[in-house]
Design a protein around this motif. Structure first.
Motif, PDB file in Angstrom:
ATOM      1  N   UNK A 208       0.839  -1.204   0.000  1.00 50.44           N
ATOM      2  CA  UNK A 208       0.000   0.000   0.000  1.00 50.44           C
ATOM      3  C   UNK A 208       0.874   1.254   0.000  1.00 50.44           C
ATOM      4  N   UNK A 209       1.989   1.243   0.700  1.00 50.00           N
ATOM      5  CA  UNK A 209       2.885   2.408   0.723  1.00 50.00           C
ATOM      6  C   UNK A 209       3.620   2.595  -0.606  1.00 50.00           C
ATOM      7  N   UNK A 210       4.166   1.499  -1.143  1.00 53.01           N
ATOM      8  CA  UNK A 210       5.055   1.607  -2.311  1.00 53.01           C
ATOM      9  C   UNK A 210       4.282   1.628  -3.638  1.00 53.01           C
ATOM     10  N   UNK A 211       3.170   0.891  -3.682  1.00 55.38           N
ATOM     11  CA  UNK A 211       2.450   0.757  -4.942  1.00 55.38           C
ATOM     12  C   UNK A 211       3.213  -0.039  -5.989  1.00 55.38           C
ATOM     13  N   UNK A 212       4.139  -0.908  -5.572  1.00 49.65           N
ATOM     14  CA  UNK A 212       4.830  -1.770  -6.537  1.00 49.65           C
ATOM     15  C   UNK A 212       4.186  -3.156  -6.514  1.00 49.65           C
ATOM     16  N   UNK A 213       4.672  -4.044  -7.346  1.00 48.33           N
ATOM     17  CA  UNK A 213       4.088  -5.382  -7.478  1.00 48.33           C
ATOM     18  C   UNK A 213       4.156  -6.131  -6.142  1.00 48.33           C
ATOM     19  N   UNK A 214       3.067  -6.831  -5.819  1.00 49.97           N
ATOM     20  CA  UNK A 214       3.039  -7.635  -4.594  1.00 49.97           C
ATOM     21  C   UNK A 214       3.515  -9.042  -4.919  1.00 49.97           C
ATOM     22  N   UNK A 215       4.724  -9.373  -4.477  1.00 51.14           N
ATOM     23  CA  UNK A 215       5.234 -10.733  -4.695  1.00 51.14           C
ATOM     24  C   UNK A 215       4.748 -11.676  -3.600  1.00 51.14           C
TER      25      UNK A 215
ATOM     26  N   UNK B 165       8.609   5.951   3.744  1.00 52.61           N
ATOM     27  CA  UNK B 165       7.510   5.121   3.229  1.00 52.61           C
ATOM     28  C   UNK B 165       7.681   3.680   3.696  1.00 52.61           C
ATOM     29  N   UNK B 166       8.906   3.190   3.617  1.00 50.39           N
ATOM     30  CA  UNK B 166       9.204   1.802   3.990  1.00 50.39           C
ATOM     31  C   UNK B 166       8.907   1.609   5.485  1.00 50.39           C
ATOM     32  N   UNK B 167       9.462   2.508   6.324  1.00 48.84           N
ATOM     33  CA  UNK B 167       9.254   2.382   7.771  1.00 48.84           C
ATOM     34  C   UNK B 167       7.757   2.468   8.097  1.00 48.84           C
ATOM     35  N   UNK B 168       7.052   3.376   7.411  1.00 49.13           N
ATOM     36  CA  UNK B 168       5.609   3.530   7.658  1.00 49.13           C
ATOM     37  C   UNK B 168       4.862   2.244   7.297  1.00 49.13           C
ATOM     38  N   UNK B 169       5.258   1.611   6.192  1.00 46.98           N
ATOM     39  CA  UNK B 169       4.616   0.358   5.788  1.00 46.98           C
ATOM     40  C   UNK B 169       4.796  -0.719   6.850  1.00 46.98           C
ATOM     41  N   UNK B 170       6.010  -0.861   7.363  1.00 47.01           N
ATOM     42  CA  UNK B 170       6.248  -1.869   8.409  1.00 47.01           C
ATOM     43  C   UNK B 170       5.431  -1.517   9.649  1.00 47.01           C
ATOM     44  N   UNK B 171       5.471  -0.242  10.039  1.00 47.10           N
ATOM     45  CA  UNK B 171       4.732   0.196  11.230  1.00 47.10           C
ATOM     46  C   UNK B 171       3.239  -0.114  11.075  1.00 47.10           C
TER      47      UNK B 171
END
Ligand SMILES: [Zn+2]
Length: 617
Positions: free
Chosen positions: A549-556, A598-604
């Motif tokens: 949701x944060x990155x908007x890249x492909x979900x592997x 963005x990365x830290x927010x996604x993990x949080x």
């Protein structure tokens, strides 16, 4: 496969790649000088032009250059053993040309002779021990259409048969390539297999313990290939010995030097060199079934066996009977943070623990159950029931049913009693789910780690994300332990031990990805999260979807991985592979504080969702 045009990856919600206009400076980051590429017909190269206004071609094919000069190319591989790439970069002012040589990883040798046996392909080789009556599979490459046989010292002849299976798919392609067309392989006709009976061929020495004798090659076995009027004979480079008819019993100890720097576990695998499957604590006793060089084959029960490092096995005196455990009455003792089950076994039998939803199952091998009593102690809100059964003639299974999903467990021997601690889930405040939790954040690497096209290192990306994550978690009321806050190397074992000794409730390892040779980075990049034990699955799923949701890249998606940082069992543990270092847009995002945020927010966000869901279960 023909090379796909190099197109920029979907940028999603990542910050834009900054514009860099500098002097033309053409660099290749991967493959580095001397790196051999192990791929069939296509693979990737990455590097930088130093400037965003360059145009780039590799062997005449255009390659897209990111605004900061980074490039990633998926290229057709020349057939040569040293592959030459003609890399040309041009700006309106300047041009640069690089003749870049990359060796191919060694392939099976090609033979000019009419009839050949590839001696490098013979497996097994070296020192081998078998039990009388066992048989040993033998594999070898030789000319197509030949008649192969093995001639043993006693005069017996063993025929080998052609093995016409498709050529092997490299493990990296199997694991990480989403394109199933790349799994297709043509059958090869130059491989042969046979089954060798247990006979002496020379003398390999004692199966465990020190070997002081000199061993001359008194007897040899010969491999023979015949086709038409041609015959080729080579020696099978093996010394094969038979085990004593008395059991050979060993005790595992992975720290005979008493350095205290090991995990006190002996790794067991289902095949030599295979994935980690069992973890036997120091002191575990088993009987030996055989050995191939440094892989010792040991008996767990009538139906189960494992391969362990021979160096971990200490011989017990000759005549020691085969270990056999008897599981006696079980006592549960509820404690503040966990419940301890004391399981008397009478011997340090091999065992393994598996977790599924809210049940922990303990499998004890080479054991008979004599469990008259199971005592629970005072009523406990977590422990529902304990059951046992004799799963096979010499395997005992003990199942612990809990009122909540399994959070963690750990085991240790006290004498011949096995102690199993079942961890209580932490109390989670629904209004402030992080409050009071102890979370270990592990910025992955160094040592090693991936490098992006402009030379940005994974270790720096991981640390930047980890430090931002710490700030967010602490602001939300968690206590955070970092496995590192500087650029110095930290061992994997030190990282997991920090989490275990501190009694952390969660372990989160931050990484960014790269790909094996031969896997197309344009179609296989994205976000993924790895776990090892099933109690970590809900955490892995929540963090994966929050990162996407944060990155908007492909979900592997999530994956089970045999990775050190997700192997601890005392707490849910995940390893995030948020973005790809090797993809220009993703490397640029990881270099920027905004991308790291963005990365830290996604993990949080993912951890928070997992905690709220846990609080409701
Ligand atoms: Zn990594």
């Amino acid at each position: 496969m023909s090379p796909a045009p190099s197109a920029p990856a979907a940028a999603g919600h990542l910050p834009p790649v900054p514009r860099v206009e500098g002097p033309l400076a053409l660099h290749v980051v991967y493959p580095g000088p001397g790196d051999a590429v192990d791929a069939r017909d296509s693979s990737f190269l990455l590097g930088s032009t130093g400037t965003g206004d360059a145009e780039l071609t590799i062997n005449g094919q255009p390659v897209s250059v990111a605004p900061n000069g980074a490039w990633l190319a998926w290229v057709a591989l020349p057939p040569d053993s040293v592959m030459r790439f003609d890399i040309v970069a041009r700006t309106p002012r300047d041009s640069a040309r690089l003749a870049y040589d990359v060796p191919r990883a060694p392939r099976p040798p090609a033979y000019a002779a009419a009839l050949w046996i590839d001696t490098t392909s013979i497996a097994p080789r070296g020192r081998v021990w078998l039990r009388p009556g066992d048989e040993l599979p033998l594999r070898v490459r030789a000319s197509e259409g030949a008649a192969l046989s093995l001639h043993l010292p006693g005069g017996a002849t063993i025929p080998l048969t052609a093995d016409r299976r498709p050529d092997d798919v490299p493990a990296g392609i199997r694991a990480f390539d989403r394109d199933t067309l790349n799994l297709r392989r043509a059958p090869v006709a130059d491989r042969y297999t046979g089954s060798v009976p247990a006979v002496w061929i020379g003398d390999p020495g004692p199966v465990v313990g020190a070997d002081t004798a000199e061993h001359a090659d008194t007897a040899v076995a010969l491999l023979q290939a015949v086709r038409g009027s041609d015959t080729v004979r080579v020696r099978w480079p093996v010394r094969l010995g038979l085990l004593d008819t008395l059991p050979v019993v060993v005790r595992f100890d992975d720290d005979t030097a008493r350095r205290g720097t090991t995990d006190s576990l002996t790794i067991g695998r289902a095949l030599p060199g295979g994935t980690y499957t069992w973890f036997f604590p120091t002191g575990t006793r088993v009987a030996v079934l055989g050995r191939i060089n440094n892989d010792l084959h040991v008996r767990l029960s009538d139906a189960a066996a494992a391969w362990v490092p021979a160096g971990d096995a200490q011989p017990e005196p000759r005549g020691t009977p085969r270990p056999r455990a008897v599981v006696g009455s079980i006592t549960a003792t509820p404690r503040e943070g966990w419940i301890t089950l004391r399981i008397p076994c009478g011997d340090r039998a091999p065992f393994r623990v598996s977790a599924a939803e809210s049940t922990l199952t303990l499998h004890i091998f080479g054991a008979a159950g004599d469990v008259d009593w199971i005592r629970y102690g005072p009523a406990d809100s977590l422990l529902r029931r304990i059951t046992w059964h004799q799963a096979a003639a010499d395997e005992v299974e003990i199942a612990v049913s809990l009122a909540r999903p399994v959070w963690g467990w750990r085991t240790r021997w006290e004498g011949n009693d096995l102690l199993l601690d079942v961890r209580r889930p932490p109390a989670i405040d629904r209004g402030a789910p992080f409050k009071g939790l102890l979370i270990v954040v592990d910025p992955g690497h160094p040592p090693i780690g991936a490098t992006g096209p402009t030379g940005f290192r994974e270790r720096d990306a991981n640390l930047g994300v980890g430090l931002q994550l710490r700030t967010m978690l602490e602001a939300a009321g968690a206590r955070v332990l970092m496995t590192r806050t500087t650029d110095s190397s930290v061992d994997l074992l030190a990282r997991t031990q920090l989490a275990e000794r501190a009694g952390a409730e969660l372990l989160i390892s931050i990484h960014n990805n790269a790909l094996p040779d031969g896997v197309n980075p344009f179609t296989n990049n994205g976000t993924s999260v790895f776990y090892n034990h099933s109690p970590s699955v809900p955490l892995a799923r929540a963090v994966d979807s929050a990162l996407v949701a944060q990155f908007g890249v492909r979900d592997l998606g999530i994956g089970r991985g045999d990775l050190a940082l997700v192997r601890p069992t005392w707490m849910p543990a995940i390893l995030t592979e948020g973005l790809y270092m090797i993809v220009p847009e993703q490397e640029a995002a990881l270099r920027s504080p905004e991308g790291q945020r963005l990365y830290a927010q996604g993990v949080f966000d993912g951890v928070e969702r997992f905690l709220r869901e846990t609080a409701q279960r």
